[in-house]
Design an enzyme around this catalytic site. Structure first.
Site, PDB file in Angstrom:
ATOM      1  N   GLY A 175       0.828  -1.200   0.000  1.00 21.18           N
ATOM      2  CA  GLY A 175       0.000   0.000   0.000  1.00 21.18           C
ATOM      3  C   GLY A 175       0.861   1.248   0.000  1.00 21.18           C
ATOM      4  CB  SER A 176       0.179   4.601   1.320  1.00 20.50           C
ATOM      5  OG  SER A 176      -1.018   4.736   0.612  1.00 20.50           O
TER       6      SER A 176
END
Lengths: 381, 662
Positions: free
Chosen positions: B320-321
C-alpha cells in the site's frame, strides 16, 4: 608259583601303611585347586559349587581308600562280572532313553547320579586287563585271540556312541587301544587299524548326527560362526588368551565372571583357571597332572602281576585322556566333546569315577608284590 | 617265568613309549598355552575388552533459547516416565492392574507393553507412560512397595514456558527422520528418542543447541546387562543461545495486537537486532510435544487467521502507501522531480482512457513532495511515478530490501514481489501497461512485501541509507561454533542523504503535523517522536458502481474483504534507533488501526531502552563517525508554511480517515 608271597594276608593296618600318602596329598592339592576355581566361578562364593564338590571329594576319598584296601586278586576275580553289570546298566539307560522322553544317561541313586558310561571307563580297563593277564606274546600275536577283547570294547563304545556321547566313546576307544598296545599287540596291526580308521572317516561322516558334524565343522573353523556354533571355542580362546602370562588375578577374570565363557564351572573350567592365573597357573596344573602320571607309571611298573600292571597303566592312560582331551578342547585343538577336567570340573560322577580309579591304582601299588598265575584268580592259595 | 619276564619287558618298553607320547602331547598343550597366552595375548585381550565393554552415547542437554535479557524461551523440562522391568515383576497383568489404579493405562498401551517386554531382555526397562505429572510420580513413589518392578525415570523433553509467545520464532524439535540420518554423521542422531530442531530457531541453530554427545564405557556381561561404568566422558552440552528479541516488548506487542490477525516487527536500525517479531494469533508449541488431538490440529490448520504461519516473514501483503517512500526516493534520485515541484490533485488522474482515483474524493489540491507523503496523495505519486517509470522504482525498492528474502536467520522467509517489465513478461507473458506503473507505485497491483521487509526498508531509510541486515541470534553462529557478532559496516545503498532526509521529513509530517494521515497516532513526548508512513492495502476491487454510489466503509465489509492495515515508522526522530512495521490483516486503514499500535510499541521500546538508560540498551553502532552523520537528522526542515496553499480544516487533521488510498 614258587614265590608265593603271603602279602595277601596283609592286615588293614599294614595296607594303610603301604598307602602312598604323598600320592593322596597330590590328589588333594589338585582337588583343592578345583575348589578355589569353583569358588571363583561362583563370583567368590562357596555356594553352590565349591561346597558340594568338597563333600563329593570327601565321599570320594573314602571310596578311594576302600577300593585301595581291596585285594587286587578280588578285583581280577570280579572283573568280568563287573563288566557285565556295567554293560547291562549301559543298555538299561539306552533302552530307557529311547523309550522315555529325551536321553537320560544316568541312574539316580539319590546322593549321586550314576552314569554307566562313566563307570565303564574303569570297568573296561579291568576287564581288558583280566583278558590280557594270562596272554603270552604268542597268544597276542594270533588275530583270533584279539576278537573277544575287541567285542568287549565295541559293545560299550557302540552303546555310548548311540547316546550319543562322543567324548566317552573316544576315551573308551583310546584307553582300550593303549591296553592292546601294552599287552603286546603287534605295531603293524595298529598301523592297519589307523589306516582303516582314516578310510572310514567319510563313511562315519554319513552316519554322524548333525550336531556332531557341526561340532567338527566349528572345530575346524570356529571363527566362521562366532555367535552360534563357534561361540564356545572362540569365547574360551578369548578368555584364555586375555589371561596372558600371569593372569588377571584370583576372582578377577572378566570373561568368565561376565558369563562370556560358557560352562565355566564344568567343561571350560581350565579356561577360567588360565584366565585368572595365566599361563603360569595353567602350566602348574599341567605339571601336577604330569606328576600324577609319573606316580601312576611308577606304581604300575613295580607291580609283579600283568593284571596289576595293565590295570595301573590303563587307568593312568584314562586319566591322561581326561586331562589331554579337556585342555586341548578348551584351547581349540580338538572338538568340544564334553570331557571334564579331572578332579577340578564340577560334577559328582567324574569325581567319583576318578577317585575310584585312583583307588585301583593304589590297590595295584599296595598289592604290588602279589604274584598272580596265568589262570588268574583261581590260582590263589 | 621267562614268559613273564618277556611280558614285563614288553609292557615296560611299551609303557615307556606310551609315557613318552603322553609327555609329548602334554608339551603340545603347553606350547598351545604359550601361543594363546603369550604370543596372541594382546589380540585376545582386545577381543576380551570388545566383548565386555560397550560404548554408550550420552545425549547432551539441549541448549536453552533465551531472549536478549536472558529470560528463557525454550528450556528442557524433566520428563517423568513410569518404567517396568519385567524380570522384577511376577505377573504383568497384576502389576499393570494395580498400576492403573494410580495412572490410567489404555488398552493399546497394555498391548504395546506386553509386546515390548517380549522383544527385550528381561532386565531392559519398558516405558509404561511418559509425561507423568508430579502428582502421578508422587503416588507411584508412595506405592513402590506394592509395585515391584515399577520405577520412575527422568528424561528431558523440550518445553516452551512462554507458550504462544515467540512460538513462530522458536519452532520445535522432533524425532530424527531418515533424511536427517543420511545427511549427517553425528552418532547422536541414531539415539532412540533423540530430537532435533525441525523449524524456527531450533532448526537454524540446531548444531549449536544440540551440543556434543558424551560417551560412557560400561562393562556388560554376556547377555548385555550393564555391570558397571568404567569411564565417562560427559561431552559438551548444547549452547545457550541468546536472541535479539526482548521478551517484555514481544509480550507487549502481542498483547497490543490482541485478537487481530497481525504481525509486528521492530528492528534496531543500526545493528539489525530484531527486538520484536510477533505474529498473531499464535499457538502453543508444547501441544506438539504432548501430541495434538486431530480436532486440535484441524482447528489450527483451518483457522482463517492461520495461527501456524509466522506472518512477519511468511505473510506477503501489498505494501500500500508505505511503498510510496520508495516511489518518492526513486523520483528524487533519478532527478525526475525536485522536492519543491508541485502536483495538482483534483481527486483523480486519467491515463489513456482509464481514470485513476485518489483516496480523497475531492482531491488534495496542489502538493509538493512533503505534502504528497504527508497526505499520502495518490495522484501526486501517480504523477511522479509516471514521470520516473516503474523500472527505477522497482530498482530502488530492491535496494531497500524488497522483492527478495532478507536472509534472516529463520527459515520460511518469503520473497515478496517487486515487478518490472521483464518480471511481468517472464511470469505472465504480457507487456507492462502504463497504468500498472501508477497502481504499483502506490503499493498495489503486483507489489508484495513481508512485514519484516517493510520494517527493514524503514530502517534503511532511517539509518541514512545503509543496508542493515536483520538477525535474531545475538551471536554469530556457524555450525556449532559461536562467536560474538561483529558490528558490521553495512554497505551504503548509494542513495543521497538529501533525498533520504526529504523522505524522512515527509514521514515526520505524516505523524507529527496536523493534516498528516497519522497525526492522531503521534507521540507527544518530544524525546520519543515517531515518524512513519501509513498504508492500507486494498484486498478487493472497487467497482465503478460502488464508486458512484459511495464506497463502503471497511467496517461494513466482511472481515475477509477488509483492507490490510499497515504502518511503518521509526523513532526517535532526534536520533533514529528503532524501526517498526505493524501489519494488521483485514484491519481496515493503516493510519486508524496500525499506526496507534505502532505508536504504542515504539513508545514502549523507547521507554525500555532509551529512557531507562543503563547497560541493557542494544548496542549502538557509532553512527557519529560516519562521514554524513549530520545528514541523518531530518536536516531539511520545512516550516509549516512549506505546504503553501494547502490548508486543512482542523477537525479532519486530528482524525484523519482511515481509508486513504484507493
Amino acid at each position: 608259583m614258587y614265590f608265593r608271597f603271603s602279602r595277601s594276608e596283609m592286615t588293614l593296618r599294614e595296607k594303610l601303611w603301604h598307602v602312598s600318602w604323598s600320592f593322596v596329598l597330590l590328589i588333594t592339592v589338585i582337588c583343592s585347586i578345583g575348589f578355589l576355581t569353583l569358588y571363583s566361578a561362583a563370583n567368590g562364593s562357596i555356594d553352590p559349587w565349591a561346597s558340594r564338590q568338597m563333600v563329593r571329594f570327601l565321599v570320594g576319598m573314602v571310596v578311594m581308600l576302600a577300593v585301595a584296601m581291596v585285594d587286587i586278586r578280588v578285583w581280577m576275580r570280579w572283573a568280568y562280572i563287573l563288566y557285565g553289570v556295567a554293560l547291562l546298566l549301559l543298555m538299561a539307560v539306552e533302552i530307557r532313553g529311547s523309550v522315555g522322553m529325551g536321553a537320560q544317561r544316568w541312574i539316580d541313586l539319590g546322593f549321586i547320579q550314576l552314569q554307566p558310561s562313566e563307570i565303564m571307563k574303569i570297568i573296561l580297563v579291568l576287564a581288558l586287563a583280566r583278558y590280557f593277564h594270562g596272554a603270552s606274546y604268542q597268544d597276542v600275536g594270533r588275530p583270533l585271540f584279539l576278537v573277544p577283547p575287541l567285542i568287549m570294547v565295541f559293545l560299550p563304545v557302540g552303546l555310548v556312541l548311540k547316546q550319543p556321547d562322543l567324548g566317552t566313546a573316544m576315551m573308551l576307544t583310546l584307553a582300550s587301544g593303549a591296553m592292546f598296545f601294552l599287552a603286546g599287540v603287534r605295531l603293524w596291526k595298529f598301523g592297519l587299524i589307523i589306516a582303516a580308521g582314516l578310510g572310514a572317516i567319510p563313511v562315519a561322516w554319513r552316519f554322524m548326527r548333525e550336531y556332531q558334524r557341526q561340532r567338527i565343522i566349528t572345530f575346524l573353523n570356529p571363527e566362521n560362526d562366532p555367535l552360534g556354533a563357534g561361540y564356545h571355542i572362540l569365547q574360551s580362546k578369548i578368555a584364555l588368551g586375555s589371561g596372558g602370562m600371569f593372569g588377571k588375578g584370583f576372582l578377577l577374570g572378566t570373561q568368565s565372571h561376565l558369563n562370556f565363557l560358557p560352562e565355566k564351572q564344568t567343561d571350560f573350567i581350565f579356561t577360567m583357571l588360565a584366565e585368572e592365573w595365566g599361563m603360569v597357573g595353567g602350566l602348574v596344573l599341567v605339571a601336577l597332572y604330569t606328576l600324577i602320571l609319573v606316580y601312576g607309571y611308577a606304581m604300575s611298573l613295580r607291580a609283579r602281576s600283568q593284571f596289576a600292571r595293565l590295570v595301573g597303566l590303563g587307568l593312568t592312560t584314562t586319566f591322561f585322556l581326561y586331562v589331554f582331551i579337556n585342555i586341548a578342547m578348551v584351547m581349540g585343538l580338538v572338538p568340544v566333546v564334553g570331557v571334564p577336567l579331572p578332579l577340578i570340573s564340577y560334577g559328582g560322577t567324574a569325581m567319583l569315577t576318578l577317585l575310584f580309579g585312583f583307588g585301583l591304582i593304589m590297590s595295584v601299588h599296595i598289592h604290588r608284590d602279589i604274584h598272580i598265575g596265568r589262570r588268574g584268580a583261581s590260582d590263589e592259595i | 617265568m621267562s614268559r613273564d619276564n618277556d611280558r614285563a619287558k614288553i609292557i615296560g618298553r611299551r609303557a615307556l613309549l606310551l609315557g613318552g607320547g603322553k609327555l609329548a602331547l602334554l608339551s603340545a598343550l603347553a606350547g598351545r598355552m604359550y601361543y594363546l597366552q603369550v604370543l596372541e595375548a594382546d589380540k585376545y585381550a582386545t577381543l576380551a575388552d570388545e566383548n565386555r565393554i560397550n560404548l554408550r552415547l550420552l545425549p547432551p542437554p539441549r541448549g536453552r533459547i533465551l531472549d536478549r535479557n536472558g529470560v528463557p524461551m525454550a528450556v528442557n523440562r524433566q520428563n517423568y516416565r513410569a518404567l517396568l522391568v519385567s524380570e522384577q515383576i511376577d505377573d504383568l497383568d497384576d502389576t499393570l492392574d494395580s498400576l492403573s489404579n494410580i495412572i490410567p493405562i489404555a488398552d493399546h498401551d497394555r498391548a504395546r507393553i506386553a509386546r515390548e517386554i517380549k522383544r527385550h531382555r528381561s532386565f531392559v526397562p519398558v516405558t509404561v507412560r511418559e509425561n507423568l505429572s508430579w502428582e502421578d510420580v508422587a503416588r507411584i513413589e508412595i506405592n513402590t512397595p506394592d509395585l515391584p518392578g515399577v520405577m520412575i525415570d527422568v528424561g528431558q523433553s523440550r518445553s516452551y514456558p512462554l507458550e504462544g509467545l515467540g512460538a513462530h520464532l522458536l519452532g520445535y524439535v522432533s524425532a530424527v527422520s531418515e533424511a536427517d540420518l543420511q545427511s549427517s554423521s553425528d552418532p547422536l542422531l541414531e539415539l532412540p528418542g533423540f530430537r532435533i530442531g525441525k523449524a524456527g530457531i531450533e532448526k537454524v541453530y540446531d548444531l549449536a543447541l544440540r551440543g556434543k554427545g558424551g560417551t560412557s564405557q560400561v562393562e556388560v556381561n554376556a547377555v548385555g546387562r550393564t555391570i558397571r561404568e568404567l569411564k565417562r566422558d560427559e561431552g559438551e552440552p548444547g549452547v545457550d543461545l541468546s536472541l535479539t528479541i526482548d521478551l517484555d516488548l514481544q509480550q507487549f506487542a502481542a498483547q497490543r495486537l490482541g485478537s487481530e490477525s497481525a504481525a509486528v516487527v521492530v528492528v534496531d536500525i543500526h545493528t539489525g537486532d530484531v527486538l520484536v517479531m510477533a505474529s498473531t494469533p499464535s499457538f502453543d508449541p508444547n501441544a506438539f510435544n504432548r501430541g495434538l488431538s486431530s480436532d486440535e490440529w484441524r482447528d489450527l490448520i483451518t483457522n482463517p487467521r492461520s495461527p501456524l504461519t509466522n506472518k512477519a516473514i511468511a505473510g506477503q501483503y501489498p505494501p500500500g502507501s508505505t511503498f510510496k517512500l520508495m516511489t518518492a526516493l526513486a523520483a528524487l534520485e533519478s532527478g525526475t522531480i525536485t522536492a519543491d515541484q508541485r502536483v495538482l490533485c483534483p481527486g483523480q488522474m486519467s491515463l489513456g482512457n482509464i481514470t485513476f482515483h485518489c483516496w480523497k474524493k475531492g482531491g488534495h489540491g496542489s502538493l509538493d513532495l512533503i505534502g504528497g507523503i504527508k497526505n499520502s496523495c495518490d495522484v501526486y505519486f501517480y504523477e511522479i511515478a509516471r514521470r520516473t517509470g516503474f523500472e527505477r522504482i522497482a530498482e530502488m525498492a530492491r535496494r531497500f530490501g524488497l522483492g527478495a528474502p532478507m536472509g534472516l536467520d529463520l527459515p520460511g522467509e518469503r520473497a515478496g514481489a517487486i515487478p518490472n517489465r521483464s518480471w511481468k513478461r517472464a511470469t505472465l507473458g504480457q507487456p507492462w501497461l502504463p497504468g500498472e506503473t501508477l497502481i504499483n507505485a502506490i503499493g498495489q497491483g503486483y507489489v508484495l512485501a513481508t512485514p519484516l521487509q517493510l520494517a527493514v526498508m524503514c530502517a534503511r531509510v532511517a539509518n541514512g541509507g545503509f543496508a542493515v541486515q536483520p538477525h535474531l541470534a545475538r551471536d554469530q553462529i556457524e555450525g556449532s561454533h559461536v562467536m560474538p557478532r561483529t558490528a558490521g559496516d553495512w554497505p551504503d545503498l548509494g542513495v543521497s542523504r538529501q533525498s533520504l532526509a526529504l523522505v524522512r521529513r515527509g514521514m515526520f509530517a505524516v505523524v507529527n503535523e496536523p493534516g498528516g494521515t497519522a497525526f492522531g497516532a503521534r507521540i507527544k513526548d518530544d524525546a520519543m517522536t515517531m515518524s512513519g508512513k501509513s498504508g492500507s492495502a486494498q484486498v478487493r476491487r472497487i467497482s465503478m458502481r460502488e464508486r458512484d454510489t459511495g464506497v463502503k466503509k471497511n467496517e461494513d465489509l466482511p472481515w475477509k474483504e477488509r483492507d490490510h492495515a499497515l504502518f511503518v515508522a521509526y523513532a526517535p526522530e532526534s536520533e533514529p534507533r528503532y524501526a517498526c512495521c505493524v501489519t494488521v490483516e483485514h484491519g481496515g486503514g493503516g493510519s486508524g488501526v496500525a499506526a496507534p499500535i505502532c505508536r504504542d510499541i515504539l513508545m514502549e521500546v523507547q521507554k525500555r531502552f532509551l529512557q531507562r538508560g543503563g547497560g541493557d540498551a542494544p548496542q549502538v553502532r557509532p553512527v557519529s563517525t560516519r562521514p554524513d552523520a549530520a545528514s541523518r537528522q531530518p536536516a531539511v526542515h520545512h516550516d509549516d508554511d512549506g505546504h503553501g496553499d494547502h490548508v486543512h480544516p482542523d477537525p479532519i487533521l486530528d482524525d484523519p480517515e482511515d481509508g486513504e488510498d484507493r
